[in-house]
Write an enzyme that holds these catalytic residues in place. Structure first.
Site, mmCIF file in Angstrom:
data_model
loop_
_atom_site.group_PDB
_atom_site.id
_atom_site.type_symbol
_atom_site.label_atom_id
_atom_site.label_comp_id
_atom_site.label_asym_id
_atom_site.label_seq_id
_atom_site.Cartn_x
_atom_site.Cartn_y
_atom_site.Cartn_z
ATOM 1 N N ASP A 17 -9.909 -0.903 -1.421
ATOM 2 C CA ASP A 17 -8.542 -1.297 -1.794
ATOM 3 C C ASP A 17 -8.473 -2.159 -3.062
ATOM 4 O OD1 ASP A 17 -8.947 -0.764 1.007
ATOM 5 O OD2 ASP A 17 -6.922 -1.514 1.423
ATOM 6 N N GLU A 48 -3.838 1.312 -2.528
ATOM 7 C CA GLU A 48 -2.580 1.008 -1.818
ATOM 8 C C GLU A 48 -2.025 -0.374 -2.166
ATOM 9 O OE1 GLU A 48 -2.349 0.193 2.264
ATOM 10 O OE2 GLU A 48 -3.863 -1.355 2.178
ATOM 11 N N ASN A 49 -2.859 -1.262 -2.722
ATOM 12 C CA ASN A 49 -2.411 -2.616 -3.092
ATOM 13 C C ASN A 49 -2.463 -2.854 -4.597
ATOM 14 O OD1 ASN A 49 -4.466 -3.032 -0.444
ATOM 15 N ND2 ASN A 49 -2.349 -3.688 -0.173
ATOM 16 N N ASN A 76 -1.215 2.013 4.600
ATOM 17 C CA ASN A 76 0.081 1.593 5.145
ATOM 18 C C ASN A 76 1.040 1.119 4.044
ATOM 19 O OD1 ASN A 76 -2.081 -0.445 5.230
ATOM 20 N ND2 ASN A 76 -0.442 -1.855 5.801
ATOM 21 N N HIS A 77 0.507 0.784 2.860
ATOM 22 C CA HIS A 77 1.380 0.362 1.750
ATOM 23 C C HIS A 77 1.719 1.509 0.795
ATOM 24 C CE1 HIS A 77 1.338 -3.864 2.789
ATOM 25 N NE2 HIS A 77 0.027 -3.834 2.892
ATOM 26 N N HIS A 162 -8.147 4.437 7.144
ATOM 27 C CA HIS A 162 -7.521 3.163 6.795
ATOM 28 C C HIS A 162 -6.971 2.551 8.071
ATOM 29 C CE1 HIS A 162 -5.758 0.609 3.645
ATOM 30 N NE2 HIS A 162 -4.728 0.472 4.453
ATOM 31 N N HIS A 187 -8.804 -1.116 4.542
ATOM 32 C CA HIS A 187 -7.611 -1.840 4.987
ATOM 33 C C HIS A 187 -7.855 -3.310 5.300
ATOM 34 C CE1 HIS A 187 -3.783 -2.850 6.894
ATOM 35 N NE2 HIS A 187 -4.415 -3.205 7.991
HETATM 36 FE FE LIG Z 1 -5.263 -2.711 1.579
HETATM 37 FE FE LIG Z 2 -3.739 -1.372 4.305
#
Ligand SMILES: [Fe+2]
Ligand SMILES: [Fe+2]
Length: 282
Positions: A17, A48-49, A76-77, A162, A187
């Site tokens: 990530d 994702e971040n 999830n993001h 994730h 994650h």
């Molecule tokens: Fe993340």
């Molecule tokens: Fe995540």
């Protein structure tokens, strides 16, 4: 006869990530040189971040691809930056979790052709323990691997699983062991020390670790998380920490059967002790 006996040897790097500007800077600084130095066949990064800690923009995707990343995964993001709902459909190498509900924008699986002409399947899935209840990732991975089995449909297969719970990550690893080259779990943003080859031949790590500033609370500047934990009242935005980032990854070399024959963690820069896949330094 083992139909998987004659696959090309491949060098894979999965980068965990990427968090905010510091994480992006580390990826952009290191990925091109690592790719050259180790003659990597495939580089996958979880982004994702990457955009201010929350989601990804198209400009970031383009910059990562230009730096030698072949495929980008999310989590999830995935859609925290609303523009991703639109541009994901024109970015075939940008993946959101494959177990999103049917009809969600984008896709969770990609086939990447390497410069040497090999085919690598990349799958992104979300766990369901302590996370939003999406479709069953175990069933989804079965469906995808039935469509494109290792050896018959692709030369290597990489899953970014994730998830929050280490138990779910490890169970998932054993579930797909023998059918994919690498299960790179993401994650939780802290690298675990268990990168290894499972009994059936899949490379596995419970968490690759984030590519971000570790002088932080999972990538975010410490002040606001500390306020929230001590006072239980949000009093500001969560912002990515801006110090030097550690690039965290996991390196895998596949054998003639498409499974992992060597695996090692990679950590470069920032606060964590450095480590490299020494087997590529000969
Ligand atoms: Fe993340
Ligand atoms: Fe995540």
């Amino acid at each position: 006869m083992d139909r998987r006996a004659g696959l090309p040897l491949m060098r894979l790097l999965f980068i965990g990530d990427v968090v905010g500007r510091a994480g992006r800077a580390a990826l952009l600084a290191h990925a091109p040189a690592l790719r050259d130095r180790w003659r990597l066949d495939l580089v996958v990064a979880n982004a994702e971040n990457a955009a201010g800690g929350f989601g990804v923009t198209e400009a970031i995707c383009d910059a990562f691809f230009a730096a030698g990343v072949d495929a980008i995964t999310l989590g999830n993001h995935a859609f925290d930056q609303r523009e991703a709902l639109v541009f994901i459909d024109r970015q075939p190498r940008l993946l959101r979790p494959a177990n999103y509900p049917k009809g969600a924008p984008g896709r969770g699986v990609a086939m990447i052709e390497t410069a040497a002409g090999a085919k690598a399947l990349v799958i992104n899935l979300l766990g369901r323990v302590f996370m939003d209840p999406l479709d069953d990732p175990f069933q989804r991975v079965d469906e995808e691997l039935a469509l494109c089995p290792l050896g018959a449909g692709c030369d290597a297969a990489i899953v970014d699983f994730h998830a929050e719970a280490t138990s779910e990550k490890q169970a998932f690893g054993y579930y797909v062991d023998g059918r994919v080259s690498l299960i790179a779990c993401t994650h939780t943003h802290v690298p675990t020390a268990d990168a290894r080859i499972l009994p059936g031949g899949a490379g596995f790590v419970t968490d690759v670790g984030m590519t971000g500033d570790y002088d932080s609370v999972i990538g975010m500047a410490k002040e606001e998380p500390l306020r929230r934990f001590t006072r239980h009242i949000p009093s500001g935005r969560l912002e990515p920490a801006l110090g030097a980032a550690t690039l965290c990854g996991v390196a895998v070399e596949t054998g003639r059967d498409g499974l992992a024959r060597r695996i090692a963690p990679l950590r470069v820069g920032g606060a964590l002790a450095p480590t490299e896949p020494e087997f590529w330094n000969d």
